[in-house]
Design a protein around this motif. Sequence first.
Motif, mmCIF file in Angstrom:
data_model
loop_
_atom_site.group_PDB
_atom_site.id
_atom_site.type_symbol
_atom_site.label_atom_id
_atom_site.label_comp_id
_atom_site.label_asym_id
_atom_site.label_seq_id
_atom_site.Cartn_x
_atom_site.Cartn_y
_atom_site.Cartn_z
ATOM 1 N N PRO A 51 0.816 -1.222 0.000
ATOM 2 C CA PRO A 51 0.000 0.000 0.000
ATOM 3 C C PRO A 51 0.852 1.276 0.000
ATOM 4 O O PRO A 51 0.548 2.226 -0.717
ATOM 5 C CB PRO A 51 -0.836 -0.124 1.271
ATOM 6 C CG PRO A 51 -1.004 -1.598 1.445
ATOM 7 C CD PRO A 51 0.338 -2.168 1.027
ATOM 8 N N ALA A 52 1.932 1.291 0.773
ATOM 9 C CA ALA A 52 2.794 2.479 0.825
ATOM 10 C C ALA A 52 3.413 2.756 -0.545
ATOM 11 O O ALA A 52 3.521 3.912 -0.962
ATOM 12 C CB ALA A 52 3.886 2.291 1.875
ATOM 13 N N GLN A 53 3.808 1.713 -1.254
ATOM 14 C CA GLN A 53 4.396 1.892 -2.582
ATOM 15 C C GLN A 53 3.353 2.389 -3.581
ATOM 16 O O GLN A 53 3.651 3.243 -4.416
ATOM 17 C CB GLN A 53 5.025 0.573 -3.049
ATOM 18 C CG GLN A 53 6.251 0.213 -2.231
ATOM 19 C CD GLN A 53 6.680 -1.231 -2.381
ATOM 20 O OE1 GLN A 53 5.871 -2.128 -2.632
ATOM 21 N NE2 GLN A 53 7.976 -1.474 -2.226
ATOM 22 N N VAL A 54 2.125 1.880 -3.481
ATOM 23 C CA VAL A 54 1.044 2.350 -4.354
ATOM 24 C C VAL A 54 0.759 3.821 -4.067
ATOM 25 O O VAL A 54 0.585 4.626 -4.987
ATOM 26 C CB VAL A 54 -0.233 1.491 -4.179
ATOM 27 C CG1 VAL A 54 -1.411 2.089 -4.940
ATOM 28 C CG2 VAL A 54 0.025 0.052 -4.626
ATOM 29 N N MET A 55 0.759 4.202 -2.791
ATOM 30 C CA MET A 55 0.481 5.589 -2.415
ATOM 31 C C MET A 55 1.543 6.547 -2.943
ATOM 32 O O MET A 55 1.248 7.707 -3.217
ATOM 33 C CB MET A 55 0.335 5.710 -0.900
ATOM 34 C CG MET A 55 -0.972 5.114 -0.397
ATOM 35 S SD MET A 55 -1.280 5.489 1.346
ATOM 36 C CE MET A 55 -0.863 3.945 2.093
ATOM 37 N N LYS A 56 2.772 6.069 -3.114
ATOM 38 C CA LYS A 56 3.834 6.917 -3.665
ATOM 39 C C LYS A 56 3.667 7.123 -5.171
ATOM 40 O O LYS A 56 4.105 8.124 -5.710
ATOM 41 C CB LYS A 56 5.198 6.305 -3.380
ATOM 42 C CG LYS A 56 5.637 6.447 -1.948
ATOM 43 C CD LYS A 56 7.006 5.851 -1.739
ATOM 44 C CE LYS A 56 7.412 5.928 -0.278
ATOM 45 N NZ LYS A 56 8.706 5.285 -0.040
ATOM 46 N N LEU A 57 3.030 6.161 -5.835
ATOM 47 C CA LEU A 57 2.894 6.220 -7.291
ATOM 48 C C LEU A 57 1.681 7.017 -7.772
ATOM 49 O O LEU A 57 1.674 7.499 -8.898
ATOM 50 C CB LEU A 57 2.799 4.802 -7.868
ATOM 51 C CG LEU A 57 4.068 3.964 -7.802
ATOM 52 C CD1 LEU A 57 3.780 2.536 -8.253
ATOM 53 C CD2 LEU A 57 5.150 4.588 -8.667
ATOM 54 N N PHE A 58 0.663 7.115 -6.925
ATOM 55 C CA PHE A 58 -0.590 7.753 -7.342
ATOM 56 C C PHE A 58 -0.942 8.874 -6.375
ATOM 57 O O PHE A 58 -0.729 8.762 -5.168
ATOM 58 C CB PHE A 58 -1.715 6.722 -7.435
ATOM 59 C CG PHE A 58 -1.434 5.673 -8.466
ATOM 60 C CD1 PHE A 58 -1.773 5.884 -9.797
ATOM 61 C CD2 PHE A 58 -0.800 4.491 -8.125
ATOM 62 C CE1 PHE A 58 -1.484 4.931 -10.763
ATOM 63 C CE2 PHE A 58 -0.511 3.533 -9.087
ATOM 64 C CZ PHE A 58 -0.854 3.758 -10.412
ATOM 65 N N ARG A 59 -1.502 9.929 -6.907
ATOM 66 C CA ARG A 59 -1.763 11.133 -6.124
ATOM 67 C C ARG A 59 -2.928 10.995 -5.162
ATOM 68 O O ARG A 59 -2.868 11.442 -4.026
ATOM 69 C CB ARG A 59 -2.009 12.289 -7.091
ATOM 70 C CG ARG A 59 -1.858 13.625 -6.476
ATOM 71 C CD ARG A 59 -1.827 14.736 -7.463
ATOM 72 N NE ARG A 59 -2.754 14.516 -8.585
ATOM 73 C CZ ARG A 59 -2.810 15.264 -9.658
ATOM 74 N NH1 ARG A 59 -2.007 16.271 -9.780
ATOM 75 N NH2 ARG A 59 -3.673 15.009 -10.603
ATOM 76 N N ARG A 60 -4.020 10.394 -5.620
ATOM 77 C CA ARG A 60 -5.223 10.302 -4.780
ATOM 78 C C ARG A 60 -5.478 8.842 -4.411
ATOM 79 O O ARG A 60 -5.951 8.060 -5.233
ATOM 80 C CB ARG A 60 -6.416 10.886 -5.525
ATOM 81 C CG ARG A 60 -6.250 12.384 -5.777
ATOM 82 C CD ARG A 60 -7.376 12.972 -6.600
ATOM 83 N NE ARG A 60 -8.678 12.662 -6.039
ATOM 84 C CZ ARG A 60 -9.778 12.508 -6.769
ATOM 85 N NH1 ARG A 60 -9.746 12.644 -8.082
ATOM 86 N NH2 ARG A 60 -10.924 12.237 -6.191
ATOM 87 N N VAL A 61 -5.158 8.500 -3.166
ATOM 88 C CA VAL A 61 -5.295 7.120 -2.690
ATOM 89 C C VAL A 61 -5.979 7.141 -1.332
ATOM 90 O O VAL A 61 -5.608 7.914 -0.449
ATOM 91 C CB VAL A 61 -3.920 6.422 -2.577
ATOM 92 C CG1 VAL A 61 -4.087 4.985 -2.117
ATOM 93 C CG2 VAL A 61 -3.183 6.469 -3.910
ATOM 94 N N VAL A 62 -6.980 6.283 -1.172
ATOM 95 C CA VAL A 62 -7.710 6.166 0.087
ATOM 96 C C VAL A 62 -7.316 4.841 0.747
ATOM 97 O O VAL A 62 -7.403 3.787 0.103
ATOM 98 C CB VAL A 62 -9.245 6.190 -0.168
ATOM 99 C CG1 VAL A 62 -9.998 6.025 1.139
ATOM 100 C CG2 VAL A 62 -9.640 7.471 -0.874
ATOM 101 N N PRO A 63 -6.899 4.841 2.015
ATOM 102 C CA PRO A 63 -6.528 3.603 2.712
ATOM 103 C C PRO A 63 -7.766 2.829 3.167
ATOM 104 O O PRO A 63 -8.095 2.792 4.342
ATOM 105 C CB PRO A 63 -5.687 4.108 3.886
ATOM 106 C CG PRO A 63 -6.238 5.465 4.167
ATOM 107 C CD PRO A 63 -6.677 6.026 2.837
#
Length: 100
Positions: A51-63
Amino acid sequence: MNPYAIPAFLKDFALRLSNAGYGCFLVGGATRNMAMGRKPEDFDIATDATPAQVMKLFRRVVPTGIEHGTVTVLLQEGQIEVTTFRTDSGYSDGRNPEPV
């Protein structure tokens, strides 16, 4: 021939993951619907990115389900639920894993 091809925004999403060194697979109801010639309602991706790596790649991410390795990427064209590959164990209710 399936009238519902994988949308361009989903291909772009997968390419961004791939360019960062991660793999991904389209999973869930979208694959079933497309195989049956139906329009997919939502898109689920399984990946080796955390999840942390996905959050670095995309601007708008909801956990949306961090405890299960799941985030939702919000794009202009739609949203994609992204879950890190995992091993589940122990299903006391027969459906939801306890430790992940």
